[in-house]
Design an enzyme around this catalytic site. Structure first.
Site, PDB file in Angstrom:
ATOM      1  N   ARG A  83     -14.856   5.604  10.940  1.00 45.00           N
ATOM      2  CA  ARG A  83     -14.155   6.242  12.053  1.00 45.00           C
ATOM      3  C   ARG A  83     -14.879   7.519  12.446  1.00 45.00           C
ATOM      4  O   ARG A  83     -15.689   8.041  11.659  1.00 45.00           O
ATOM      5  CB  ARG A  83     -12.727   6.608  11.593  1.00 45.00           C
ATOM      6  CG  ARG A  83     -11.962   5.427  11.048  1.00 45.00           C
ATOM      7  CD  ARG A  83     -10.983   5.869   9.943  1.00 45.00           C
ATOM      8  NE  ARG A  83     -10.424   4.704   9.235  1.00 45.00           N
ATOM      9  CZ  ARG A  83      -9.279   4.121   9.543  1.00 45.00           C
ATOM     10  NH1 ARG A  83      -8.536   4.596  10.503  1.00 45.00           N
ATOM     11  NH2 ARG A  83      -8.855   3.065   8.876  1.00 45.00           N
ATOM     12  N   ARG A 120      -6.382  -6.938   7.083  1.00 47.43           N
ATOM     13  CA  ARG A 120      -7.065  -6.607   8.332  1.00 47.43           C
ATOM     14  C   ARG A 120      -8.553  -6.881   8.166  1.00 47.43           C
ATOM     15  O   ARG A 120      -9.131  -6.626   7.115  1.00 47.43           O
ATOM     16  CB  ARG A 120      -6.813  -5.134   8.640  1.00 47.43           C
ATOM     17  CG  ARG A 120      -7.642  -4.584   9.763  1.00 47.43           C
ATOM     18  CD  ARG A 120      -7.039  -3.315  10.317  1.00 47.43           C
ATOM     19  NE  ARG A 120      -7.264  -2.147   9.479  1.00 47.43           N
ATOM     20  CZ  ARG A 120      -6.778  -0.938   9.778  1.00 47.43           C
ATOM     21  NH1 ARG A 120      -6.025  -0.762  10.854  1.00 47.43           N
ATOM     22  NH2 ARG A 120      -7.010   0.091   8.988  1.00 47.43           N
ATOM     23  N   ARG A 150      -2.835   4.105   2.175  1.00 50.98           N
ATOM     24  CA  ARG A 150      -2.088   2.889   1.810  1.00 50.98           C
ATOM     25  C   ARG A 150      -2.923   1.651   2.085  1.00 50.98           C
ATOM     26  O   ARG A 150      -2.399   0.600   2.450  1.00 50.98           O
ATOM     27  CB  ARG A 150      -0.782   2.821   2.583  1.00 50.98           C
ATOM     28  CG  ARG A 150      -0.948   2.948   4.081  1.00 50.98           C
ATOM     29  CD  ARG A 150       0.302   2.539   4.769  1.00 50.98           C
ATOM     30  NE  ARG A 150       0.193   2.783   6.193  1.00 50.98           N
ATOM     31  CZ  ARG A 150       1.096   2.387   7.056  1.00 50.98           C
ATOM     32  NH1 ARG A 150       2.156   1.731   6.636  1.00 50.98           N
ATOM     33  NH2 ARG A 150       0.946   2.629   8.332  1.00 50.98           N
ATOM     34  N   ASP A 208       4.045   6.716   0.084  1.00 48.36           N
ATOM     35  CA  ASP A 208       4.309   5.744  -0.984  1.00 48.36           C
ATOM     36  C   ASP A 208       3.286   4.607  -1.015  1.00 48.36           C
ATOM     37  O   ASP A 208       3.380   3.707  -1.835  1.00 48.36           O
ATOM     38  CB  ASP A 208       5.725   5.173  -0.840  1.00 48.36           C
ATOM     39  CG  ASP A 208       5.926   4.447   0.485  1.00 48.36           C
ATOM     40  OD1 ASP A 208       4.952   4.355   1.273  1.00 48.36           O
ATOM     41  OD2 ASP A 208       7.047   3.970   0.734  1.00 48.36           O
ATOM     42  N   GLY A 209       2.315   4.645  -0.096  1.00 51.40           N
ATOM     43  CA  GLY A 209       1.261   3.624  -0.109  1.00 51.40           C
ATOM     44  C   GLY A 209       1.706   2.279   0.443  1.00 51.40           C
ATOM     45  O   GLY A 209       0.950   1.312   0.425  1.00 51.40           O
ATOM     46  N   ASP A 216      -9.192   9.915  13.656  1.00 53.43           N
ATOM     47  CA  ASP A 216      -9.223   8.976  12.520  1.00 53.43           C
ATOM     48  C   ASP A 216      -8.859   7.568  12.959  1.00 53.43           C
ATOM     49  O   ASP A 216      -9.013   6.621  12.186  1.00 53.43           O
ATOM     50  CB  ASP A 216      -8.276   9.441  11.396  1.00 53.43           C
ATOM     51  CG  ASP A 216      -6.883   9.751  11.905  1.00 53.43           C
ATOM     52  OD1 ASP A 216      -6.762  10.589  12.813  1.00 53.43           O
ATOM     53  OD2 ASP A 216      -5.917   9.144  11.421  1.00 53.43           O
TER      54      ASP A 216
END
Ligand code: AMP
Ligand code: MG
Length: 491
Positions: free
Chosen positions: A189, A182, A99, A131-132, A258
């Site tokens: 990661r 962000r 997402r 649903d993203g 992750d």
């Protein structure tokens, strides 16, 4: 929407240089954010924008909303989602940005490179059954806590903006949809490496390592064994990070591989929270039934996650697998001692001690034992001790505490530096203000009802965590019926 798209790149100063897209395409998918029906700007972080040499001041609210919702894509941006895998609560899974879209890497004239990423911006090839989308509460929660961490001086991804999408998102109820922008020094990661390894492609792992090394640790390029140096450096920055979390009572809550950034920044603020009463077993996350990610378990988990990274890097450590395993074991075996050293030094700083002396570890653990037994508030106890005068609160009136206090005074006088400097060291390491969970929840509830004033007031206070704060409501631990002891992943 009947408006022409303005030239964001020229007006705001974006300088996109998407180095990640020059990597093998197995590591990402180019894809656009899905447009949303009625975006509305909730908050924009002007200070962060300034520090990235970006300027949004000439944009109208509507243009800002179009930009930070992903509805308008600035010139030069080539959005993409990253592939990654991860061990979630110990179990390996193929994941990826389900997402999130990276709008691009913004490169400043000073050479600083920032990923600008939307979270909640629609489905991607990695969405699986999701649903993203994201909802307002968790996106504002990430904004609050990541910005608090930055102000506390702890490496972290940051939050540039939050917009409402104008669309409802179905979770346990129908909730307002939102998108967070962000900013990170990268989104590579431990799980990105695990993904490359899962493709059974050592060349891909090597390419990713070289890329990460150039991006984050260019000074170790000259090492005789680059992969070993890379791994040691990642380990060292993780140790520094966890020590910093311990310093302020931060519990990440979902330290899956992750959610561990190679850069050493705190990433993925889900069920995270700050501890009130000192208890090493504190857990907030509603799904962490076994306490895997409890406050005091975070170093052990970081080491476990680093072992997963080491497994991926084995083919790069040495041509001979036995040698590689030995390298990995030797480095990982150093973790505990390195962590212990740095943790003890950090705790000593919280007590105003400069150089470690024998007996300091005992002094520290005796205080922590007393705190645990007496349900002392972690933040306030250290802040109380950082005052010039002996704290004069009821809780400190016991014989046991007075004895410890006397021992500590004797030890403090052995510092070469004077008491004033010792107190200053304490004030710099012991915040007065942390984002206490009950206040986070309260301001989020107001925001969801449409009242953003408590959120803005709280953010203003969180900017100066080491200053004495006159507003006692931010300082007080929750009374029992205010306490919010569970947090949720917020997907
Ligand atoms: P997290 O627990 O937030 O670290 O997310 C774990 C994985 O789930 C990541 O790959 C996310 O991209 C994915 N994910 C979380 N929420 C959604 C969502 N609503 N739709 C699609 N993917 C999601
Ligand atoms: Mg995550």
């Amino acid at each position: 929407m009947g408006r022409n798209m303005i030239d964001y790149t020229r007006h705001c100063g974006f300088n996109f240089d998407n180095s990640y897209l020059r990597l093998p395409s197995a590591l990402y998918s180019q894809c656009m954010p899905s447009s949303v029906c009625a975006p509305e700007l909730v908050i924009l972080n002007d200070e962060l924008a300034q520090s990235m040499a970006l300027n949004f001041s000439i944009l109208a609210q509507q243009d800002l909303a179009m930009l930070f919702s992903g509805n308008h894509c600035p010139q030069g941006a080539v959005p993409f989602s990253q592939a990654y895998a991860g061990h979630q609560f110990g179990h390996f899974t193929m994941l990826g940005d389900g997402r999130a879209h990276i709008l691009g890497e913004h490169l400043t004239k000073a050479g600083d490179r920032f990923d600008i990423q939307f979270k909640g911006s629609g489905v991607t090839p990695y969405s699986r059954r999701g649903d993203g989308r994201a909802t307002l509460g968790p996106m504002l929660r990430e904004y609050i806590i990541s910005e608090a961490m930055f102000a506390l001086g702890i490496p972290t991804t940051r939050s540039l903006a939050v917009v409402l999408t104008g669309e409802d998102v179905i979770r346990e109820a129908s909730l307002p949809g939102a998108i967070l922008t962000r900013v990170a020094s990268s989104h590579i990661r431990v799980g990105t490496f695990e993904y490359a390894a899962a493709k059974n492609d050592v060349a891909l792992v090597n390419t990713l390592m070289t890329y990460a090394l150039n991006r984050h640790f260019p000074n170790i390029k000259e090492s005789s064994n680059i992969a070993v140096a890379f791994f040691r450096t990642v380990m060292s920055s993780q140790i520094d990070l966890i020590v910093n979390w311990m310093r302020v009572g931060f519990i990440h809550g979902v330290m899956n591989t992750d959610n561990m950034s190679i850069s050493g920044e705190t990433i993925d603020y889900g069920p995270c929270a700050f501890m009130n009463v000192y208890n090493p077993n504190t857990v907030y996350s509603s799904i962490d039934h076994m306490g895997r990610y409890a406050y005091a378990n975070q170093a052990t988990i970081a080491q476990w996650n680093l072992a997963r990274l080491a497994e991926v890097l084995l083919p790069l450590f040495d041509k001979n697998i036995d040698n590689s395993i030995q390298f990995a074991q030797e480095i990982l075996a150093d973790f505990s001692e390195l962590f212990q050293q740095k943790w003890t030094q950090m705790m000593a700083s919280k007590l105003g001690l400069f150089k470690l002396e024998s007996g300091d570890a005992q002094l520290i653990s005796d205080l922590l034992d007393w705190m645990k037994k007496n349900n002392a508030d972690y933040t306030n106890t250290f802040r109380d001790l950082s005052q010039i005068e002996k704290p004069n609160k009821n809780q400190y009136h016991s014989k046991e505490f007075s004895k410890w206090f006397e021992r500590w005074q004797v030890r403090r006088h052995q510092n070469k530096q004077n008491l004033k400097l010792s107190t200053r060291l304490m004030v710099q390491n012991n915040p007065a203000i942390i984002p206490r969970n009950h206040i986070v929840e309260r301001v989020l509830n107001s925001a969801i009802q449409g009242d953003y004033i408590p959120l803005f007031d709280f953010l203003a206070v969180l900017k100066f965590p080491y200053k004495d704060c006159p507003q006692s409501m931010y300082l007080m631990p929750p009374v029992p019926d205010e306490d919010v002891r569970q947090t949720f992943c917020g997907t």
